[in-house]
Design a protein around this motif. Structure first.
Motif, PDB file in Angstrom:
ATOM      1  N   GLU A   1       0.760  -1.191   0.333  1.00 54.26           N
ATOM      2  CA  GLU A   1       0.093  -0.018  -0.138  1.00 54.26           C
ATOM      3  C   GLU A   1       0.801   1.100   0.062  1.00 54.26           C
ATOM      4  OE1 GLU A   1      -3.468   0.325   0.390  1.00 54.26           O
ATOM      5  OE2 GLU A   1      -3.618  -1.754   0.080  1.00 54.26           O
TER       6      GLU A   1
ATOM      7  N   GLU B   1       4.655   5.763   3.048  1.00 58.92           N
ATOM      8  CA  GLU B   1       4.080   7.137   2.608  1.00 58.92           C
ATOM      9  C   GLU B   1       5.177   7.981   2.047  1.00 58.92           C
ATOM     10  OE1 GLU B   1       2.294   9.757   6.021  1.00 58.92           O
ATOM     11  OE2 GLU B   1       4.233  10.460   5.261  1.00 58.92           O
TER      12      GLU B   1
ATOM     13  N   ARG C   1      -3.810   6.873  -2.662  1.00 56.30           N
ATOM     14  CA  ARG C   1      -3.329   5.538  -2.236  1.00 56.30           C
ATOM     15  C   ARG C   1      -3.255   4.622  -3.517  1.00 56.30           C
ATOM     16  NH1 ARG C   1      -3.029   3.017   2.555  1.00 56.30           N
ATOM     17  NH2 ARG C   1      -4.060   5.116   3.472  1.00 56.30           N
TER      18      ARG C   1
ATOM     19  N   ARG D   1       0.835   5.456  -0.049  1.00 55.75           N
ATOM     20  CA  ARG D   1       0.037   6.723  -0.200  1.00 55.75           C
ATOM     21  C   ARG D   1       1.053   7.660  -0.368  1.00 55.75           C
ATOM     22  NH1 ARG D   1      -2.479   9.937   4.591  1.00 55.75           N
ATOM     23  NH2 ARG D   1      -0.641   9.534   5.726  1.00 55.75           N
TER      24      ARG D   1
ATOM     25  N   GLU E   1       1.686   0.619   5.391  1.00 54.35           N
ATOM     26  CA  GLU E   1       2.016   1.545   4.146  1.00 54.35           C
ATOM     27  C   GLU E   1       3.298   1.933   3.900  1.00 54.35           C
ATOM     28  OE1 GLU E   1      -1.165   4.563   4.462  1.00 54.35           O
ATOM     29  OE2 GLU E   1       0.049   5.679   5.585  1.00 54.35           O
TER      30      GLU E   1
END
Lengths: 281, 669
Positions: free
Chosen positions: A13, A105, A30, A15, A103
């Protein structure tokens, strides 16, 4: 090789803090990228570029970012990864997932104007190298024989500074280095705008990278002959005195350049220079 | 007369060297680069830069032997005068870089330290840790910045070169460039254009090259009529670390400082490397090439590593092909001061300390010996005429090429630590030649504004059409990936005519698919999608030049290896039989030299979008071509026969024929 969690995830994931152009509002988006072994942030961004679709299935424009060498020597791909400013090529996904399995980032650098998404304008960083005259002013490029001899110790002292790749990590982490974002006025030519930018940059903090380069050239046997000019630049507004000694620069430098050592040396040189100037009056 | 202006495309070592030298000569320079010049691919060069020096001279080395090593290593495919000139300039270039403040490693007495690189027996290579390219680039970047402040150089960073502008007479009068941020397209008038855009690694998908090395600038010159020479000669570096985004170079200097390449004698031995005893390790390079050992020329090391993994099945791992590059027997401190940069790269990207555990490496596409065709003017004694307008000029008047994107210096295979040299040399050397070109060319007056406007508009229309294109669903990134895989399969270490034929067909299909690419970004601000798609479309003409050149060349030379045309060594029991075979071998060698010692010249036909090949003779008058016998079985007897033939012809050889003789003395020492 690299320790991997027993069960590799199927997806990563990601972002990303996006921005369409300067002055526009930023927003998060995302993405979900299929996991592959040995990925880094660059390969994640490459997968997003190849298929720019958000995690909730919306087709969007690909994320813009800067990179070139992908082996941490060119300085292009600096961004804020999981809250830390660094080169994205050496930001390995397995490591990042160890930090935060949920995630990854990605944000653009915070001290430079965003051009688009993760691309920023770092021209100020290069302007600082002009200000401190970071070069050896040789007489000519004709054949004049070898340069001065140097001890291996002197070379070993200079070499770390000469590895500075102008990535800007030290600047992004520095509390005294404030973001400057100027907008070209309608009545301004490109040249006028560039001049206004340069003048503004020159009044503000040069940054640890430029201080270290001034020290590098002041150590050079030929560069030394112009040491005063560089120290002069470092005592001018925006010079070494602006440093608040937070020491963030040295802790984020990907090349582990002894930036605080350079700053301390520059500070001493500046003091000596000021006293000398006072006596010369 | 108004001040002359030159546009330099590319801000790596060659482009920066040219820019600063032109500025010193009082010529204004516009410097155009895809990236800020300080981030150019030259930073990736690690090991060093070659020249004869005061440490090698007492051992019998001189410029001529450096020249000889370079053409021998390059399998004699280079025109010899430019190479000779470069070898004689090399010490002066290192002196200049030293004066510019490059932090070269030092001997205890304070002289420049040197190490040994491949294809030579002398320690010729000056180095700054294992980041020599970076240090050299920075020194030139600093000088260019100095002239930028002085107002003689103007940088266009984050600008793409779209095409040269040719006038009705076919002369280059400027170029069209595009701002990668605002997407503005702008024609630039110039008295000359120098292309210094580096190699085309991206055509192979992943390579050791940087993301800016897409070959587009060279291709855009090729597509308007500049000849492209020896495209099929692509260097595959023996030692790189495979990665999902790029193959990271592990410098030859690792072997130059004592690194050893080996595989376990037991295929895929599961023990950790340290637990495999000496007797169970196969140091195959040292075994097969006792003289050069781990420092055989790159094409040979690459083939051996490739074969040991594929043919002999001795890859360290079963899942992926790799061999050990071992530094663990060397003192840590030495490793840190001389190789720190590359060891950090390995450690950061692989998570393993190469001082403790042998590295796992495999060959990767690294350098293009071929490139834009350029001219030179020869002196009577076989050097170059300084400041001749012909030097480094392409067949399009006013358009010059230097650095990796020209074809001139490395022939069929480049020796390690010669590329930094050829880049800086050609950059410095071209500047006075360009100035002479101004003086000798016919007066052309101002560049017609209508021409500039027309060229700018043409490229704007092409750009707009790409953005508006609705048809087609092809994805440029996926097409690129397929192209890269195909090129890596068909045109790297081992080449086969059937594979090449089928690859050419597939490349045509891929090109048609690239024409149907749909963009995921149709905006007009920092649109990386459209820039990439344009560069992808421009990869095909070069890909075809590489493949067609390789298909046509039915021989083995340097990096171009076709097993079907290999000349294996000779094995026989009786001396007579050996002798007979050696005679036959030499006959065949001579025949092959007659047939294939020539430059491949590719030309592009823009109406049919096809590449046409022709050939040009090579000036080998200084050092007669001789067989490359590195590690060949029966080399001694072949060499004996070859020497006799040379001796019997000695009367016919004009000029300085000492090269071969000197070389053999060295090789025998």
């Amino acid at each position: 090789m690299i320790s991997r969690s027993k069960t590799s995830p199927e997806h990563v994931e990601v972002r990303v803090l996006r921005q369409a152009a300067p002055q526009q509002r930023s927003y998060w988006e995302r993405f979900r990228v299929a996991y592959e072994p040995d990925m880094n942030v660059i390969s994640v961004l490459q997968r997003i570029a190849a298929r720019p679709r958000t995690a909730d299935g919306q087709d969007v424009t690909p994320v813009a970012w800067d990179c070139n060498c992908l082996e941490e020597v060119c300085g292009a791909c600096t961004m804020v990864v999981n809250g830390r400013v660094r080169q994205s090529c050496s930001a390995l996904v397995d490591r990042l997932l160890e930090e935060n399995p949920a995630e990854i980032e990605l944000r653009p650098m915070t001290k430079f104007p965003v051009l688009r998404d993760l691309m920023v304008d770092r021209s100020r960083l290069f302007r600082a190298l002009e200000k401190v005259k970071a070069w050896v002013p040789v007489d000519s490029y004709h054949d004049m024989g070898a340069g001065p001899r140097q001890s291996p110790e002197a070379q070993q002292e200079s070499y770390p500074y000469s590895q500075c790749m102008s990535c800007g990590c030290c600047l992004d982490a520095c509390p005294q280095y404030r973001k400057i974002e100027l907008i070209q006025r309608d009545d301004e030519t490109d040249e006028q705008f560039a001049a206004r930018q340069a003048a503004t940059y020159d009044r503000n903090f040069v940054g640890p990278h430029a201080i270290a380069q001034a020290i590098l050239f002041n150590q050079n046997p030929t560069g030394q002959m112009n040491a005063d000019e560089r120290v002069e630049a470092l005592t001018a507004p925006g010079g070494v005195q602006v440093c608040g000694n937070a020491q963030n620069c040295v802790s984020v430098c990907p090349k582990e350049i002894p930036l605080t050592t350079a700053i301390a040396q520059a500070g001493r040189a500046a003091t000596v220079h000021s006293i000398k100037r006072w006596f010369d009056r | 007369m108004a001040q002359q202006k030159v546009v330099v495309i590319g801000g790596g070592l060659a482009g920066l060297a040219a820019a600063m030298k032109l500025a010193e000569l009082g010529v204004a320079v516009d410097l155009v680069s895809l990236t800020p010049v300080k981030r150019s691919h030259s930073v990736c060069a690690q090991g060093g830069i070659n020249s004869v020096n005061d440490q090698t001279r007492p051992l019998g080395d001189d410029e001529w032997i450096h020249f000889d090593d370079t053409v021998y290593g390059g399998d004699f495919l280079q025109h010899q005068p430019p190479v000779k000139e470069m070898a004689y300039w090399a010490p002066k270039i290192i002196d200049l870089m030293d004066r510019l403040g490059v932090t070269f490693n030092r001997t205890p007495e304070g002289f420049l330290d040197r190490r040994r690189f491949g294809g030579t027996l002398f320690k010729r290579t000056a180095f700054a840790g294992a980041t020599t390219g970076q240090q050299l680039l920075y020194a030139l970047d600093e000088q260019v910045r100095r002239y930028e402040v002085a107002g003689l150089i103007k940088k266009y960073e984050y600008w793409d070169f779209l095409a040269p502008i040719l006038d009705a007479g076919g002369q280059c009068r400027g170029c069209v460039i595009q701002d990668l941020v605002s997407m503005e397209i702008r024609p630039l008038a110039a008295d000359a254009v120098i292309v210094a855009s580096g190699g085309p690694g991206l055509i192979y998908g992943r390579s050791t090259m940087s993301m800016a090395c897409n070959g587009s600038a060279a291709s855009r010159c090729f597509q308007v009529g500049v000849k492209y020479a020896n495209g099929e000669f692509i260097q595959v570096h023996p030692t790189a670390v495979p990665g999902s985004d790029k193959l990271r170079l592990m410098s030859e200097s690792a072997r130059g400082e004592g690194g050893r390449v080996w595989v376990p004698r037991t295929p895929q031995d599961s023990r950790p490397a340290a637990q495999i005893p000496e007797s169970e390790r196969y140091y195959f390079l040292e075994d097969r090439y006792p003289e050069y050992g781990n420092l055989v020329p790159r094409d040979i090391a690459t083939r051996e590593i490739f074969n040991v993994c594929t043919k002999e099945g001795l890859s360290v791992e079963s899942e992926r092909l790799c061999v050990y590059l071992d530094l663990t027997h060397l003192p840590r401190e030495m490793l840190d001061t001389k190789l720190g940069g590359i060891l950090e790269i390995y450690e950061k990207f692989q998570g393993v300390d190469p001082r403790e555990v042998p590295m796992k490496i495999f060959p990767a596409v690294h350098y293009s010996m071929g490139g834009l065709w350029v001219d030179y003017e020869r002196t009577a004694d076989g050097g170059l005429t300084a400041a001749s307008p012909r030097n480094q000029q392409t067949n399009v008047p006013g358009l010059f090429a230097i650095g990796e994107c020209d074809y001139q210096y490395h022939g069929g295979n480049r020796l390690g630590a010669n590329s930094l040299l050829s880049c800086i040399f050609s950059g410095l050397y071209v500047a006075p030649s360009v100035v002479s070109y101004f003086q000798t060319r016919e007066a052309t007056g101002e560049v017609p504004p209508a021409l500039l406007e027309q060229e700018g508009r043409r490229h704007q229309e092409r750009h707009d059409a790409l953005l508006k294109r609705r048809s087609g669903k092809e994805n440029p990134y996926l097409v690129h990936q397929e192209l890269g895989n195909l090129m890596t399969r068909a045109a790297t270490v081992v080449r086969d005519n059937d594979d090449l034929r089928s690859a050419i067909e597939t490349v045509h299909q891929l090109r048609d698919r690239a024409d149907r690419c749909a963009l995921s970004d149709t905006g007009n601000w920092t649109n990386q999608n459209v820039v990439f798609t344009k560069s992808l479309i421009d990869m095909f003409p070069l890909a075809l030049s590489i493949l067609q050149g390789a298909l046509a060349r039915d021989e083995c030379r340097g990096a171009h290896y076709k097993p079907a045309f290999a000349m294996p060594g000779i094995e026989a029991d009786s001396p007579e039989e050996k002798r007979r075979l050696a005679e036959a071998w030499c006959d065949r060698f001579e025949e092959n030299t007659k047939k294939w010692l020539k430059s491949t010249i590719a030309e592009y036909d823009s109406s049919s979008r096809e590449v046409r090949l022709s050939y040009e003779p090579v000036d080998t008058t200084l050092i007669p071509p001789r067989p490359r016998l590195y590690g060949l079985v029966g080399a001694e007897v072949i060499e004996e026969v070859w020497k006799e033939r040379l001796a019997s012809r000695a009367g016919d050889v004009s000029g300085n024929g000492s090269g071969a003789g000197t070389k053999e003395t060295v090789a025998a020492s």
